[in-house]
Motif scaffolding. Structure first.
Motif, PDB file in Angstrom:
ATOM      1  N   GLY A   1     -26.693  48.800 -22.152  1.00 53.43           N
ATOM      2  CA  GLY A   1     -25.986  49.038 -23.929  1.00 53.43           C
ATOM      3  C   GLY A   1     -25.633  50.735 -23.795  1.00 53.43           C
ATOM      4  N   THR A   2     -24.763  51.885 -24.275  1.00 55.01           N
ATOM      5  CA  THR A   2     -25.446  53.773 -24.684  1.00 55.01           C
ATOM      6  C   THR A   2     -25.073  53.496 -25.973  1.00 55.01           C
ATOM      7  N   LEU A   3     -25.267  53.972 -27.096  1.00 55.35           N
ATOM      8  CA  LEU A   3     -25.055  53.722 -28.526  1.00 55.35           C
ATOM      9  C   LEU A   3     -25.185  55.562 -28.335  1.00 55.35           C
ATOM     10  N   GLY A   4     -24.462  56.583 -28.674  1.00 51.90           N
ATOM     11  CA  GLY A   4     -23.587  57.414 -28.999  1.00 51.90           C
ATOM     12  C   GLY A   4     -24.196  58.198 -31.077  1.00 51.90           C
ATOM     13  N   ASN A   5     -24.743  59.197 -30.478  1.00 48.50           N
ATOM     14  CA  ASN A   5     -24.457  59.587 -32.244  1.00 48.50           C
ATOM     15  C   ASN A   5     -23.029  60.024 -32.594  1.00 48.50           C
ATOM     16  N   ALA A   6     -22.031  60.134 -31.577  1.00 43.11           N
ATOM     17  CA  ALA A   6     -20.939  60.967 -31.637  1.00 43.11           C
ATOM     18  C   ALA A   6     -19.987  60.280 -31.689  1.00 43.11           C
ATOM     19  N   GLY A   7     -20.799  58.608 -32.376  1.00 41.69           N
ATOM     20  CA  GLY A   7     -19.783  57.626 -32.325  1.00 41.69           C
ATOM     21  C   GLY A   7     -19.171  56.903 -31.152  1.00 41.69           C
ATOM     22  N   SER A   8     -20.096  56.391 -30.493  1.00 44.58           N
ATOM     23  CA  SER A   8     -19.285  55.990 -29.061  1.00 44.58           C
ATOM     24  C   SER A   8     -20.720  54.995 -28.538  1.00 44.58           C
ATOM     25  N   PHE A   9     -19.668  54.023 -28.348  1.00 42.61           N
ATOM     26  CA  PHE A   9     -20.621  52.653 -27.478  1.00 42.61           C
ATOM     27  C   PHE A   9     -20.324  52.249 -26.598  1.00 42.61           C
ATOM     28  N   HIS A  10     -20.869  51.960 -24.636  1.00 43.79           N
ATOM     29  CA  HIS A  10     -20.941  51.580 -24.203  1.00 43.79           C
ATOM     30  C   HIS A  10     -21.380  50.264 -23.545  1.00 43.79           C
ATOM     31  N   ALA A  11     -20.929  49.350 -23.487  1.00 43.50           N
ATOM     32  CA  ALA A  11     -22.054  48.310 -23.038  1.00 43.50           C
ATOM     33  C   ALA A  11     -21.141  47.936 -22.069  1.00 43.50           C
ATOM     34  N   SER A  12     -22.003  46.609 -21.206  1.00 43.59           N
ATOM     35  CA  SER A  12     -21.452  46.237 -20.005  1.00 43.59           C
ATOM     36  C   SER A  12     -22.151  44.509 -19.277  1.00 43.59           C
ATOM     37  N   PHE A  13     -22.030  44.016 -19.125  1.00 47.69           N
ATOM     38  CA  PHE A  13     -22.001  42.831 -18.836  1.00 47.69           C
ATOM     39  C   PHE A  13     -21.525  42.129 -17.167  1.00 47.69           C
TER      40      PHE A  13
ATOM     41  N   GLN B   1     -18.465  37.010  -7.954  1.00 45.11           N
ATOM     42  CA  GLN B   1     -19.824  38.446  -8.983  1.00 45.11           C
ATOM     43  C   GLN B   1     -18.344  38.501 -10.584  1.00 45.11           C
ATOM     44  N   VAL B   2     -18.796  38.260 -11.576  1.00 46.06           N
ATOM     45  CA  VAL B   2     -17.731  38.576 -12.741  1.00 46.06           C
ATOM     46  C   VAL B   2     -18.861  40.107 -13.310  1.00 46.06           C
ATOM     47  N   GLY B   3     -17.966  40.815 -14.088  1.00 48.44           N
ATOM     48  CA  GLY B   3     -18.067  41.745 -15.516  1.00 48.44           C
ATOM     49  C   GLY B   3     -17.589  42.393 -15.945  1.00 48.44           C
ATOM     50  N   VAL B   4     -17.734  42.356 -17.302  1.00 56.28           N
ATOM     51  CA  VAL B   4     -17.358  42.873 -18.339  1.00 56.28           C
ATOM     52  C   VAL B   4     -17.546  43.428 -18.619  1.00 56.28           C
ATOM     53  N   GLU B   5     -16.469  44.429 -19.536  1.00 58.20           N
ATOM     54  CA  GLU B   5     -16.919  46.443 -19.631  1.00 58.20           C
ATOM     55  C   GLU B   5     -16.718  46.481 -21.114  1.00 58.20           C
ATOM     56  N   MET B   6     -17.764  47.451 -22.032  1.00 52.70           N
ATOM     57  CA  MET B   6     -16.347  47.560 -23.201  1.00 52.70           C
ATOM     58  C   MET B   6     -16.997  48.943 -23.638  1.00 52.70           C
ATOM     59  N   GLU B   7     -16.282  49.537 -24.166  1.00 52.23           N
ATOM     60  CA  GLU B   7     -16.456  51.242 -24.199  1.00 52.23           C
ATOM     61  C   GLU B   7     -15.032  51.290 -26.168  1.00 52.23           C
ATOM     62  N   THR B   8     -16.026  51.908 -27.238  1.00 53.61           N
ATOM     63  CA  THR B   8     -15.852  51.895 -28.271  1.00 53.61           C
ATOM     64  C   THR B   8     -16.074  53.221 -28.883  1.00 53.61           C
ATOM     65  N   ASN B   9     -15.027  53.878 -29.281  1.00 53.98           N
ATOM     66  CA  ASN B   9     -14.953  54.920 -30.206  1.00 53.98           C
ATOM     67  C   ASN B   9     -15.243  55.272 -31.607  1.00 53.98           C
ATOM     68  N   PHE B  10     -15.844  54.610 -32.379  1.00 56.08           N
ATOM     69  CA  PHE B  10     -15.883  54.342 -34.154  1.00 56.08           C
ATOM     70  C   PHE B  10     -15.120  55.966 -34.367  1.00 56.08           C
ATOM     71  N   LYS B  11     -15.124  56.775 -34.398  1.00 60.57           N
ATOM     72  CA  LYS B  11     -14.752  57.877 -34.963  1.00 60.57           C
ATOM     73  C   LYS B  11     -12.924  57.987 -34.838  1.00 60.57           C
ATOM     74  N   MET B  12     -12.899  57.349 -33.735  1.00 60.49           N
ATOM     75  CA  MET B  12     -10.992  57.930 -33.164  1.00 60.49           C
ATOM     76  C   MET B  12     -10.535  56.680 -33.355  1.00 60.49           C
ATOM     77  N   GLN B  13     -11.980  55.230 -34.051  1.00 67.23           N
ATOM     78  CA  GLN B  13     -11.265  53.713 -33.561  1.00 67.23           C
ATOM     79  C   GLN B  13     -10.280  52.913 -33.002  1.00 67.23           C
ATOM     80  N   GLU B  14     -10.743  52.829 -31.668  1.00 67.69           N
ATOM     81  CA  GLU B  14     -10.281  52.889 -30.502  1.00 67.69           C
ATOM     82  C   GLU B  14     -11.658  52.454 -29.554  1.00 67.69           C
ATOM     83  N   SER B  15     -11.276  50.769 -29.072  1.00 64.79           N
ATOM     84  CA  SER B  15     -12.023  50.365 -28.299  1.00 64.79           C
ATOM     85  C   SER B  15     -10.920  49.920 -26.812  1.00 64.79           C
ATOM     86  N   THR B  16     -11.058  49.770 -25.779  1.00 60.51           N
ATOM     87  CA  THR B  16     -11.114  49.109 -24.837  1.00 60.51           C
ATOM     88  C   THR B  16     -11.873  47.913 -24.301  1.00 60.51           C
ATOM     89  N   ALA B  17     -11.499  47.162 -23.512  1.00 55.53           N
ATOM     90  CA  ALA B  17     -12.598  45.770 -22.910  1.00 55.53           C
ATOM     91  C   ALA B  17     -11.875  45.545 -22.007  1.00 55.53           C
TER      92      ALA B  17
END
Length: 313
Positions: A214-226, A235-251
């Motif tokens: 996972g990565t967490l930025g001070n610009a309000g972004s969060f990126h996580a993967s499993f 093999q399986v994988g899960v990814e999630m990207e979130t922008n807290f300022k834009m209030q958008e999230s995609t998994a």
């Protein structure tokens, strides 16, 4: 003194148990590849028809010819070339590595990867579009025993004082846990104040079977993967990207099923926007052909796309 006491006094002292070599921390890789293991499972979708011909000229040099027919992306012919040097640092690492592809209009993408030593790697990327120098990027990685430090320069212009600089640092804390950070700096007259800097924190927990990053930025972004290796074939994988300022999230959920004995490979994904993608590859043995079929459907927009490809060589 009797024999029993003599033998006991001369016996060697017990040796303390030493942990196995795998128990010690090791180099955690780069921040750039933090989510690479998960993202490699997602299908590379294409629309229309594609024919790819690979031809090895010798042990170091290979060329490719690609013909694409599509209504969604640029169609036409592209010529590619790959050179792999003879300097072997490991069974899977050979340097220098040169990759390039170009179309009849002169649009060029080129990559150069070279190892200056066992610890230093240099990567250069260049792109030319419409007879103009579009972008250039230089990355230097230094791999220590327990850490990796990277410096990336994108489109550097020392005269006008513009460009992008990215600093990466990732260190192994334990055998499984790694922590690091990313600092991105951009200078441009179009930006408010002429420059901007973004700081991000990175973390990765990895075992032989799974990886959580996972990565967490001070610009309000969060990126996580499993990433999870379920078996030798799945093999399986899960990814999630979130922008807290834009209030958008995609998994997104992706998987890969590889049946090596049957020459059969399936990659698929589904995301929170109800977009489903799938790519099926089947080797047509004993011929050196691989048939690739892919499809994409967006349930919200009621859109469907299909692609068919043939890989020769």
């Amino acid at each position: 003194m009797d024999a029993s006491s003599s033998s006991s006094s001369s016996s060697p002292a017990p040796v303390p148990d030493t942990p196995p070599r795998d128990a010690f921390p090791r180099n955690p890789g780069t921040v750039e590849d933090l989510h690479k293991q998960c993202l490699s499972l997602f299908p590379m979708f294409f629309e229309g028809a594609k024919v790819l011909v690979n031809k090895g000229l010798n042990n170091n040099f290979q060329v490719s010819h690609t013909m694409t027919l599509s209504s969604q992306q640029p169609s036409g012919y592209r010529f590619g070339a790959t050179y792999v040097g003879s300097t072997m640092l490991s069974p899977t690492e050979a340097y220098p590595l040169l990759l390039a592809d170009m179309d009849p209009s002169g649009n060029l993408n080129a990559n150069i990867i070279h190892a200056l030593s066992h610890r230093i790697r240099v990567k250069c990327l260049a792109q030319i579009q419409q007879s103009k120098w579009q972008s250039a990027q230089i990355t230097t990685d230094y791999k220590g025993d327990l850490y990796t430090a990277s410096l990336t320069l994108g489109n550097p212009d020392l005269i006008n004082g513009t460009g992008v600089m990215v600093l990466h640092y990732l260190r192994a804390i334990t055998r499984n846990l790694s922590l690091g950070s990313e600092l991105a700096y951009q200078a441009s007259p179009q930006l408010p104040g002429g420059h901007v800097a973004v700081l991000a924190l990175a973390a990765k927990y990895a075992t032989d079977d799974f990886t959580l990053a996972g990565t967490l930025g001070n610009a309000g972004s969060f990126h996580a993967s499993f990433y999870q290796k379920c078996s030798d074939n799945l093999q399986v994988g899960v990814e999630m990207e979130t922008n807290f300022k834009m209030q958008e999230s995609t998994a997104s959920l992706g998987y890969e099923f590889d049946l090596a004995k049957g020459g059969f490979l399936v990659r698929g994904s589904v995301d929170s926007n109800l977009t489903v993608k799938s790519v099926v590859e089947k080797k047509l043995l004993p011929l050196p052909f691989t048939l690739a079929l892919c499809s994409m459907i967006n349930h919200r927009k009621n859109q469907f796309q299909f692609g068919c490809g043939l890989i020769i060589g």
